[in-house]
Design a protein around this motif. Structure first.
Motif, PDB file in Angstrom:
ATOM      1  N   TYR A  52       0.858  -1.176   0.000  1.00 57.17           N
ATOM      2  CA  TYR A  52       0.000   0.000   0.000  1.00 57.17           C
ATOM      3  C   TYR A  52       0.902   1.235   0.000  1.00 57.17           C
ATOM      4  O   TYR A  52       1.673   1.436   0.940  1.00 57.17           O
ATOM      5  CB  TYR A  52      -0.928   0.016   1.222  1.00 57.17           C
ATOM      6  CG  TYR A  52      -1.796   1.252   1.291  1.00 57.17           C
ATOM      7  CD1 TYR A  52      -2.880   1.399   0.443  1.00 57.17           C
ATOM      8  CD2 TYR A  52      -1.497   2.283   2.176  1.00 57.17           C
ATOM      9  CE1 TYR A  52      -3.673   2.534   0.482  1.00 57.17           C
ATOM     10  CE2 TYR A  52      -2.281   3.423   2.225  1.00 57.17           C
ATOM     11  CZ  TYR A  52      -3.364   3.546   1.380  1.00 57.17           C
ATOM     12  OH  TYR A  52      -4.133   4.680   1.414  1.00 57.17           O
ATOM     13  N   ARG A  53       0.835   2.006  -1.064  1.00 56.27           N
ATOM     14  CA  ARG A  53       1.633   3.234  -1.202  1.00 56.27           C
ATOM     15  C   ARG A  53       3.100   3.007  -0.845  1.00 56.27           C
ATOM     16  O   ARG A  53       3.640   3.630   0.055  1.00 56.27           O
ATOM     17  CB  ARG A  53       1.048   4.347  -0.339  1.00 56.27           C
ATOM     18  CG  ARG A  53      -0.309   4.788  -0.793  1.00 56.27           C
ATOM     19  CD  ARG A  53      -0.745   6.024  -0.077  1.00 56.27           C
ATOM     20  NE  ARG A  53      -2.044   6.437  -0.579  1.00 56.27           N
ATOM     21  CZ  ARG A  53      -2.767   7.373  -0.046  1.00 56.27           C
ATOM     22  NH1 ARG A  53      -2.339   8.013   1.011  1.00 56.27           N
ATOM     23  NH2 ARG A  53      -3.912   7.697  -0.570  1.00 56.27           N
ATOM     24  N   ASP A  54       3.713   2.085  -1.544  1.00 60.87           N
ATOM     25  CA  ASP A  54       5.139   1.780  -1.392  1.00 60.87           C
ATOM     26  C   ASP A  54       5.515   1.272  -0.009  1.00 60.87           C
ATOM     27  O   ASP A  54       6.672   1.371   0.411  1.00 60.87           O
ATOM     28  CB  ASP A  54       6.003   3.004  -1.750  1.00 60.87           C
ATOM     29  CG  ASP A  54       5.798   3.448  -3.187  1.00 60.87           C
ATOM     30  OD1 ASP A  54       5.581   2.569  -4.048  1.00 60.87           O
ATOM     31  OD2 ASP A  54       5.843   4.659  -3.444  1.00 60.87           O
ATOM     32  N   THR A  55       4.551   0.743   0.727  1.00 60.89           N
ATOM     33  CA  THR A  55       4.800   0.187   2.050  1.00 60.89           C
ATOM     34  C   THR A  55       4.125  -1.173   2.135  1.00 60.89           C
ATOM     35  O   THR A  55       3.070  -1.379   1.548  1.00 60.89           O
ATOM     36  CB  THR A  55       4.198   1.109   3.142  1.00 60.89           C
ATOM     37  OG1 THR A  55       4.695   2.432   2.957  1.00 60.89           O
ATOM     38  CG2 THR A  55       4.561   0.630   4.529  1.00 60.89           C
ATOM     39  N   ILE A  56       4.737  -2.076   2.857  1.00 62.89           N
ATOM     40  CA  ILE A  56       4.109  -3.369   3.102  1.00 62.89           C
ATOM     41  C   ILE A  56       3.434  -3.295   4.470  1.00 62.89           C
ATOM     42  O   ILE A  56       4.076  -2.985   5.479  1.00 62.89           O
ATOM     43  CB  ILE A  56       5.136  -4.513   3.059  1.00 62.89           C
ATOM     44  CG1 ILE A  56       5.713  -4.621   1.650  1.00 62.89           C
ATOM     45  CG2 ILE A  56       4.492  -5.824   3.483  1.00 62.89           C
ATOM     46  CD1 ILE A  56       6.768  -5.679   1.489  1.00 62.89           C
ATOM     47  N   LEU A  57       2.130  -3.550   4.479  1.00 68.77           N
ATOM     48  CA  LEU A  57       1.343  -3.477   5.708  1.00 68.77           C
ATOM     49  C   LEU A  57       0.769  -4.843   6.061  1.00 68.77           C
ATOM     50  O   LEU A  57       0.440  -5.622   5.172  1.00 68.77           O
ATOM     51  CB  LEU A  57       0.179  -2.489   5.532  1.00 68.77           C
ATOM     52  CG  LEU A  57       0.520  -1.044   5.214  1.00 68.77           C
ATOM     53  CD1 LEU A  57      -0.755  -0.235   5.034  1.00 68.77           C
ATOM     54  CD2 LEU A  57       1.380  -0.440   6.316  1.00 68.77           C
ATOM     55  N   PRO A  58       0.623  -5.112   7.366  1.00 65.95           N
ATOM     56  CA  PRO A  58      -0.038  -6.361   7.753  1.00 65.95           C
ATOM     57  C   PRO A  58      -1.528  -6.297   7.435  1.00 65.95           C
ATOM     58  O   PRO A  58      -2.151  -5.241   7.531  1.00 65.95           O
ATOM     59  CB  PRO A  58       0.201  -6.443   9.257  1.00 65.95           C
ATOM     60  CG  PRO A  58       0.492  -5.052   9.696  1.00 65.95           C
ATOM     61  CD  PRO A  58       1.077  -4.339   8.508  1.00 65.95           C
ATOM     62  N   VAL A  59      -2.083  -7.435   7.038  1.00 66.36           N
ATOM     63  CA  VAL A  59      -3.516  -7.564   6.771  1.00 66.36           C
ATOM     64  C   VAL A  59      -4.101  -8.385   7.923  1.00 66.36           C
ATOM     65  O   VAL A  59      -3.616  -9.476   8.219  1.00 66.36           O
ATOM     66  CB  VAL A  59      -3.779  -8.254   5.419  1.00 66.36           C
ATOM     67  CG1 VAL A  59      -5.272  -8.454   5.191  1.00 66.36           C
ATOM     68  CG2 VAL A  59      -3.159  -7.438   4.283  1.00 66.36           C
ATOM     69  N   VAL A  60      -5.131  -7.844   8.559  1.00 69.58           N
ATOM     70  CA  VAL A  60      -5.683  -8.464   9.762  1.00 69.58           C
ATOM     71  C   VAL A  60      -7.182  -8.668   9.599  1.00 69.58           C
ATOM     72  O   VAL A  60      -7.903  -7.741   9.229  1.00 69.58           O
ATOM     73  CB  VAL A  60      -5.432  -7.564  11.002  1.00 69.58           C
ATOM     74  CG1 VAL A  60      -6.007  -8.196  12.252  1.00 69.58           C
ATOM     75  CG2 VAL A  60      -3.957  -7.255  11.164  1.00 69.58           C
TER      76      VAL A  60
END
Length: 156
Positions: A52-60
């Protein structure tokens, strides 16, 4: 003059045994974006992340995170992904992506909601900021996004 609270609620994918419907409660300002489609990246710990927008985010999926009986993983339901954020103690923005099959509903309340009661959750009950009652059969749970994101990083 009463303060107007702008809240976002997302129906949980489960109910209590006593029949009350559960909802996840967020401030309207915590919702950054809602996506109808997202490419999930499996992580080594069995969780998922996403770009997401050049960032890796955790999906919960909050139901799974708190050990609540949600839908079965093999059920084919169209998911939505809510990019949500909160500010930690150092005033840094922390983001996660919440996976749900329900729409985000926006509410405006003209007064503060007093905390309702304590709700024992099967797992990670310490990672909630409060439990509220919106109506006789609607329980709102305010998840601690900062703690959830921190746990996802350290457990991953």
């Amino acid at each position: 003059m009463k303060e107007i609270l702008e809240l976002a609620v997302i129906r949980a994918d489960c109910s209590l045994k006593t029949g009350e419907k559960l909802f996840w409660l967020l401030s309207r300002s915590q919702i950054e974006f809602v996506l109808n489609d997202l490419e999930l990246i499996p992580a080594e710990n069995g969780q998922f992340t996403a770009h997401y927008r050049d960032t890796i985010l955790p999906v919960v999926q909050l139901e799974e995170y708190y050990g609540l009986p949600g839908r079965k993983k093999e059920e084919k339901i169209k998911n939505k992904y809510v990019v949500a954020g909160a500010v930690d103690r150092e005033e840094a923005l922390v983001r996660i992506i919440l996976q749900t099959c329900h729409h985000v509903q926006l509410l405006k309340l003209s007064e503060n909601m007093p905390p309702s009661f304590s709700l024992p959750l099967p797992k990670r009950g310490e990672d909630i900021l409060g439990v509220y009652s919106l109506a006789e059969d609607k329980i709102l749970i305010l998840p601690d996004l900062v703690r959830i994101a921190g746990r996802m990083i350290t457990d991953g």
